[in-house]
Write a protein that holds these residues in place. Structure first.
Motif, mmCIF file in Angstrom:
data_model
loop_
_atom_site.group_PDB
_atom_site.id
_atom_site.type_symbol
_atom_site.label_atom_id
_atom_site.label_comp_id
_atom_site.label_asym_id
_atom_site.label_seq_id
_atom_site.Cartn_x
_atom_site.Cartn_y
_atom_site.Cartn_z
ATOM 1 N N ARG A 17 44.392 23.403 21.123
ATOM 2 C CA ARG A 17 43.660 22.434 21.940
ATOM 3 C C ARG A 17 43.631 21.099 21.204
ATOM 4 N N ARG A 18 43.239 20.067 21.906
ATOM 5 C CA ARG A 18 43.093 18.757 21.290
ATOM 6 C C ARG A 18 41.895 18.754 20.348
ATOM 7 N N GLN A 19 41.973 17.908 19.330
ATOM 8 C CA GLN A 19 40.833 17.755 18.438
ATOM 9 C C GLN A 19 39.631 17.282 19.248
ATOM 10 N N PRO A 20 38.495 17.957 19.127
ATOM 11 C CA PRO A 20 37.361 17.627 20.006
ATOM 12 C C PRO A 20 36.556 16.427 19.536
ATOM 13 N N GLU A 21 35.780 15.906 20.449
ATOM 14 C CA GLU A 21 34.698 14.999 20.105
ATOM 15 C C GLU A 21 33.445 15.842 19.933
ATOM 16 N N ILE A 22 32.616 15.478 18.964
ATOM 17 C CA ILE A 22 31.408 16.235 18.652
ATOM 18 C C ILE A 22 30.227 15.294 18.815
ATOM 19 N N ASP A 23 29.349 15.612 19.738
ATOM 20 C CA ASP A 23 28.203 14.751 20.019
ATOM 21 C C ASP A 23 26.948 15.290 19.355
ATOM 22 N N THR A 24 26.137 14.367 18.868
ATOM 23 C CA THR A 24 24.829 14.692 18.340
ATOM 24 C C THR A 24 23.899 13.548 18.743
ATOM 25 N N VAL A 25 22.642 13.655 18.413
ATOM 26 C CA VAL A 25 21.689 12.615 18.805
ATOM 27 C C VAL A 25 22.094 11.288 18.171
ATOM 28 N N GLU A 26 22.429 10.320 18.998
ATOM 29 C CA GLU A 26 22.756 8.952 18.598
ATOM 30 C C GLU A 26 24.047 8.828 17.790
ATOM 31 N N LEU A 27 24.827 9.885 17.671
ATOM 32 C CA LEU A 27 26.101 9.814 16.969
ATOM 33 C C LEU A 27 27.160 10.553 17.758
ATOM 34 N N ARG A 28 28.380 10.100 17.644
ATOM 35 C CA ARG A 28 29.526 10.835 18.171
ATOM 36 C C ARG A 28 30.597 10.877 17.080
ATOM 37 N N LEU A 29 31.142 12.052 16.863
ATOM 38 C CA LEU A 29 32.301 12.201 15.991
ATOM 39 C C LEU A 29 33.510 12.296 16.909
ATOM 40 N N ARG A 30 34.465 11.391 16.716
ATOM 41 C CA ARG A 30 35.647 11.400 17.575
ATOM 42 C C ARG A 30 36.897 11.214 16.725
ATOM 43 N N PRO A 31 38.037 11.704 17.212
ATOM 44 C CA PRO A 31 39.275 11.480 16.462
ATOM 45 C C PRO A 31 39.531 9.984 16.278
ATOM 46 N N TRP A 32 40.188 9.667 15.176
ATOM 47 C CA TRP A 32 40.517 8.276 14.892
ATOM 48 C C TRP A 32 41.502 7.729 15.919
ATOM 49 N N GLN A 33 41.405 6.422 16.161
ATOM 50 C CA GLN A 33 42.295 5.715 17.076
ATOM 51 C C GLN A 33 42.960 4.562 16.331
ATOM 52 N N PRO A 34 44.149 4.138 16.772
ATOM 53 C CA PRO A 34 44.823 3.040 16.067
ATOM 54 C C PRO A 34 43.982 1.774 15.957
ATOM 55 N N ASP A 35 43.150 1.485 16.970
ATOM 56 C CA ASP A 35 42.369 0.250 16.896
ATOM 57 C C ASP A 35 41.139 0.365 15.995
ATOM 58 N N ASP A 36 40.999 1.495 15.289
ATOM 59 C CA ASP A 36 39.958 1.637 14.268
ATOM 60 C C ASP A 36 40.395 1.051 12.927
ATOM 61 N N LEU A 37 41.574 0.449 12.880
ATOM 62 C CA LEU A 37 42.111 -0.080 11.627
ATOM 63 C C LEU A 37 41.124 -0.975 10.877
ATOM 64 N N PRO A 86 26.258 4.945 19.635
ATOM 65 C CA PRO A 86 26.353 5.097 21.099
ATOM 66 C C PRO A 86 27.222 4.050 21.776
ATOM 67 N N ASN A 87 27.423 2.903 21.123
ATOM 68 C CA ASN A 87 28.265 1.852 21.705
ATOM 69 C C ASN A 87 29.722 1.966 21.267
ATOM 70 N N GLY A 88 30.045 2.989 20.491
ATOM 71 C CA GLY A 88 31.416 3.190 20.040
ATOM 72 C C GLY A 88 31.759 2.527 18.733
ATOM 73 N N GLY A 89 30.789 1.837 18.116
ATOM 74 C CA GLY A 89 31.054 1.197 16.834
ATOM 75 C C GLY A 89 31.206 2.217 15.721
ATOM 76 N N VAL A 90 32.194 2.015 14.858
ATOM 77 C CA VAL A 90 32.448 2.958 13.761
ATOM 78 C C VAL A 90 31.431 2.742 12.651
ATOM 79 N N LEU A 91 30.783 3.833 12.244
ATOM 80 C CA LEU A 91 29.796 3.822 11.168
ATOM 81 C C LEU A 91 30.338 4.421 9.876
ATOM 82 N N GLY A 92 31.340 5.293 9.999
ATOM 83 C CA GLY A 92 31.871 5.968 8.818
ATOM 84 C C GLY A 92 32.898 6.996 9.222
ATOM 85 N N GLN A 93 33.184 7.907 8.317
ATOM 86 C CA GLN A 93 34.146 8.981 8.588
ATOM 87 C C GLN A 93 33.646 10.275 7.987
ATOM 88 N N ILE A 94 34.096 11.384 8.572
ATOM 89 C CA ILE A 94 33.817 12.709 8.028
ATOM 90 C C ILE A 94 35.044 13.574 8.268
#
Length: 197
Positions: A17-37, A86-94
């Protein structure tokens, strides 16, 4: 040579399956995208992240780093998520590094951008990733950090990762060899609930 025990997770347990997005309160973990450079470049330009992750990146290296994660997911050798608000801004990585499906073990790595620190972003993301990992079938998650990095120790404690010991001179940093603390959680451990403070 045949194994005498079955794998904890057989090959294909993740990459079917595709790498999932993981939601939690006020955070989303999502796969990296090219425009996250820009966020990746900002992360590896930060002194604190450089100190503990022992690397920096050029534009081309950051592009290669971003481009490497889909193939690592397909190879089931590792996975990384952008931690976003929640607005899609990158805060970090895990990330799940040293992912070994047969043994059901992975090592967790994370960093948080300077403007997002002090809000327990790493521990909340770690709690969410831990839940997903155990729901997926992993058996053990490990977390290692320099003994000179008390902030990472606090992240581990808040996410319910007990300390297991100290590895002498395991981490090679710019200022020399560091002892490292090892923390770990097992799927059979009681659930951990992140508590700020």
């Amino acid at each position: 040579m045949p194994h005498l025990v079955p794998p904890v997770l057989p090959p294909g347990s993740l990459n079917h399956r595709r790498q999932p997005e993981i939601d939690t309160v006020e955070l989303r973990l999502r796969p990296w995208q090219p425009d996250d450079l820009p966020a990746v470049l900002a992360g590896y330009a930060d002194f604190t992240i450089q100190r503990w992750h022992c690397r920096t990146m050029t534009d081309d290296e950051a592009r290669s780093w971003l481009a490497s994660w889909p193939s690592r997911w397909q190879a089931e050798s590792g996975a990384s998520w952008a931690i976003t608000d929640p607005n899609g801004g990158v805060l970090g990585q895990i990330s799940l590094r040293r992912l070994d499906l047969a043994s059901g073990i992975a090592e967790v790595s994370y960093w948080v951008l300077p403007y997002a620190r002090g809000r327990h972003v790493a521990s909340r993301a770690l709690t969410a990733l831990t839940t997903w990992s155990f729901d997926t079938g992993l058996h053990r998650l490990e977390l290692n950090h320099s003994t000179a990095n008390p902030a990472s120790c606090a992240v581990a404690r808040r996410a319910g990762y007990p300390a297991e010991g100290t590895a002498r001179r395991e981490g090679h940093h710019a200022d020399g060899w560091h002892d490292t603390h090892r923390h770990a959680r097992l799927r059979t451990d009681p659930p951990a609930t992140h508590r700020p403070g």
